[in-house]
Structures are given as structure tokens and as C-alpha cells.
Design an enzyme around this catalytic site. Structure first.
Site, short mmCIF file in Angstrom:
data_model
loop_
_atom_site.label_atom_id
_atom_site.label_comp_id
_atom_site.label_asym_id
_atom_site.label_seq_id
_atom_site.Cartn_x
_atom_site.Cartn_y
_atom_site.Cartn_z
N HIS A 83 1.43 3.97 1.88
CA HIS A 83 1.98 4.76 2.99
C HIS A 83 3.50 4.87 2.91
O HIS A 83 4.19 3.93 2.50
CB HIS A 83 1.57 4.15 4.34
CG HIS A 83 0.12 4.40 4.66
ND1 HIS A 83 -0.58 3.63 5.56
CD2 HIS A 83 -0.74 5.33 4.20
CE1 HIS A 83 -1.82 4.10 5.64
NE2 HIS A 83 -1.95 5.12 4.83
N HIS A 97 0.85 -1.20 0.00
CA HIS A 97 0.00 0.00 0.00
C HIS A 97 0.87 1.24 0.00
O HIS A 97 2.09 1.15 0.13
CB HIS A 97 -1.00 -0.01 1.16
CG HIS A 97 -0.40 0.10 2.53
ND1 HIS A 97 0.42 -0.86 3.08
CD2 HIS A 97 -0.50 1.08 3.48
CE1 HIS A 97 0.78 -0.49 4.30
NE2 HIS A 97 0.25 0.70 4.57
N ASP A 104 5.91 4.81 5.00
CA ASP A 104 6.79 3.86 5.70
C ASP A 104 6.87 2.52 4.96
O ASP A 104 7.58 1.61 5.39
CB ASP A 104 6.37 3.67 7.16
CG ASP A 104 4.99 3.07 7.32
OD1 ASP A 104 4.05 3.56 6.67
OD2 ASP A 104 4.84 2.09 8.10
N HIS A 105 6.18 2.41 3.82
CA HIS A 105 6.24 1.21 2.98
C HIS A 105 6.81 1.50 1.59
O HIS A 105 7.12 0.57 0.85
CB HIS A 105 4.84 0.59 2.85
CG HIS A 105 4.27 0.17 4.17
ND1 HIS A 105 4.10 -1.14 4.53
CD2 HIS A 105 3.89 0.91 5.24
CE1 HIS A 105 3.62 -1.20 5.77
NE2 HIS A 105 3.48 0.04 6.22
N ASP A 140 -0.06 -3.78 6.32
CA ASP A 140 -0.70 -3.26 7.53
C ASP A 140 -2.15 -3.71 7.62
O ASP A 140 -2.99 -2.99 8.18
CB ASP A 140 -0.64 -1.72 7.54
CG ASP A 140 0.76 -1.19 7.77
OD1 ASP A 140 1.69 -2.00 8.00
OD2 ASP A 140 0.93 0.04 7.71
N HIS A 190 4.84 -4.64 10.65
CA HIS A 190 5.23 -3.95 11.90
C HIS A 190 5.34 -4.93 13.06
O HIS A 190 4.60 -5.91 13.14
CB HIS A 190 4.18 -2.88 12.29
CG HIS A 190 4.15 -1.70 11.37
ND1 HIS A 190 4.95 -0.60 11.56
CD2 HIS A 190 3.41 -1.45 10.27
CE1 HIS A 190 4.71 0.30 10.60
NE2 HIS A 190 3.78 -0.21 9.80
N HIS A 195 -7.40 -0.76 5.70
CA HIS A 195 -6.36 0.17 6.18
C HIS A 195 -6.20 1.29 5.14
O HIS A 195 -6.23 2.47 5.47
CB HIS A 195 -5.07 -0.62 6.38
CG HIS A 195 -3.90 0.20 6.82
ND1 HIS A 195 -3.81 0.77 8.07
CD2 HIS A 195 -2.76 0.53 6.17
CE1 HIS A 195 -2.65 1.43 8.16
NE2 HIS A 195 -2.00 1.30 7.03
#
Ligand SMILES: [Zn+2]
Ligand SMILES: [Zn+2]
Length: 256
Positions: free
Chosen positions: A55, A53, A57-58, A131, A169, A109
Site C-alpha cells: 500500500h 506490504h 502509505d507504506h 497493517d 497506524h 489485509h
């Protein structure tokens, strides 16, 4: 195939799969841990990047990794990516050196979130679920609805028992604190919480975790069980059916 969890930021894992010649990584929010690993393994070429996805942090490491390695990037067709990406939808199959990844759309999410499942020869399958599913928990509903997330978790929970769940995570201990508050009499959960506490105490990842374990201990996969649904309904009168119970459980976690 070897499966490695590269720690990134404070609690992300960048999953790396390799056969001593070729490597793929999943959700590289940061390029540095991947580039460092590649420097230490000069015989291994990174040639595939999977993204679940959009975001940061990905996806934050994509631009630099692609410029260094020219790896192919595959990710959700419905989300915007910072680099050229092969867009995947439900039911697509992605081949990587003979390993076939099944693509599952798992909105909730984010709206376009996808997950990747594959079975390496003579090994338990792997699930890269970003996530959506965490050990003992699930992702926050940033874009989708509770009904969508419940449907996505049902889809993942139907995969084979021995599937190794590779979440993005290390949220396990805090998720289990909540799980024990919701489902205190669940003996497998209590046992699992102790195992995870010991792992984290010695600085080991709690992941990957077998899907069969998640089905036994994760309240978000057990929201229809009598124990979990009763606990939710005692706390929130709006919980009437599967979806409203799941929504109330997610709200409870947010406030926990
Ligand atoms: Zn996310
Ligand atoms: Zn994340």
C-alpha cells in the site's frame, strides 16, 4: 538499539531503529519525516528499509529514500514494489548488523503481507506488523479472507509475551471504542483504554504495546473467548465456528 516512531500523514508511524551509527526504517510511506530525522542525526546512516506490504502509505517514500541513501530494501516477495527489493518469504531470516529478523507471512489485509520480528541484545523483541495487527484491532480484509487473517493473527499471537508490537497506524482509541462495545466487562481492557486516552491527550503514541497486553485486550486476538464469541453470536447468527465468528467480528467493526 533505539526505537522511534516517526509520525507520517494523519495517523501512520514510520518505525526507525538505530544504534547511533546505522538506522533502518519500516514502511516509509513518506520520505520527508525520515530525511528530516537523518538531517538531525548526521552520524547515523540509513542502510536498510523494511516493507510489510504494497500500500502507498507504506511504500510512497521508497524511491526518494533509496536515491538519497542507497539503503537496501527488503519486503514481501509476493507483492510489487516501486524499487528493487529483496523478496522475503515465510521463514526467511534477514541479518542487519548482527540483528536477525524473522520473516512471517501474514496474509489477510493484503495477500503478500509480511511481518518482521527480532530480538535486540538485552532488549525486549520488536515486531513490525504493518497493517495486520493494530493495538485493539486488526487490518481490514482488502485482499485476503477471514480465515487467512485469523491464521496470521494466531501466528503473531504466538510470539513471546514481552514482544513490543510496532503497528503502522495510530488507530488505538477508535479500536478500543469498538473493543469496549464487544467486551465491556474486560477489566484489563478498561484500564488500558484509560491509559491510552491519557497518552493521546498528551499527544504521545500509544505504541509500541507489549504483545501480552494485546492478548488480554484485543477482541481480534480474543475471538475464541467466551465473552467475545458470545457477543458476536448474539449479534450475527452466521457466527458458528472460529472462522465465521472472526469474520462476523470483522464485519461488525466495519459497520461500527
Ligand atoms: Zn495497508
Ligand atoms: Zn496502512
Amino acid at each position: 538499539m533505539k526505537l522511534i516512531a516517526l509520525p507520517a500523514f494523519s495517523d501512520n508511524y514510520i518505525w526507525l531503529l538505530h544504534d547511533d551509527h546505522h538506522a533502518l526504517v519500516v514502511d516509509p510511506g513518506d520520505s520527508a519525516p525520515v530525511l528530516t530525522w537523518l538531517q538531525h542525526h548526521p552520524g547515523v546512516q540509513l542502510d536498510m528499509i523494511l516493507v510489510t506490504h504494497h500500500h502507498a502509505d507504506h511504500t510512497g517514500g521508497l524511491t526518494e529514500l533509496v536515491s538519497h541513501t542507497h539503503a537496501h530494501v527488503a519486503g514481501p516477495a509476493m507483492e510489487k514494489m516501486p524499487v528493487e527489493t529483496q523478496g522475503l518469504v515465510q521463514g526467511d531470516r534477514l541479518d542487519w548488523h548482527g540483528l536477525g529478523f524473522e520473516v512471517h507471512e501474514v496474509p489477510g489485509h493484503t495477500l503478500g503481507h509480511i511481518a518482521f520480528w527480532a530480538q535486540p541484545v538485552d532488549q525486549a523483541p520488536v515486531l513490525f506488523c504493518g497493517d495486520t495487527l493494530f493495538s485493539g484491532g486488526c487490518g481490514r480484509l482488502f485482499e485476503g479472507t477471514a480465515a487467512q487473517m485469523l491464521g496470521s493473527l494466531d501466528r503473531l499471537a504466538a510470539l513471546p509475551d514481552e514482544t513490543r508490537v510496532c503497528c503502522a497506524h495510530e488507530y488505538t482509541l477508535s479500536n478500543l471504542k469498538f473493543a469496549l462495545a464487544v467486551d465491556p466487562d474486560n477489566q484489563p481492557l478498561r484500564t488500558y483504554a484509560q491509559i491510552c486516552a491519557d497518552l493521546r491527550h498528551s499527544n504521545q503514541p500509544t505504541l509500541p504495546v507489549p504483545l501480552s497486553t494485546e492478548r488480554a485486550i484485543n477482541p481480534f486476538l480474543r475471538s475464541r473467548s467466551r465473552a467475545v464469541s458470545n457477543a458476536v453470536r448474539q449479534r450475527d447468527a452466521r457466527a458458528m465456528d472460529d472462522v465465521t465468528t472472526f469474520a462476523a467480528l470483522r464485519t461488525w467493526k466495519n459497520e461500527f
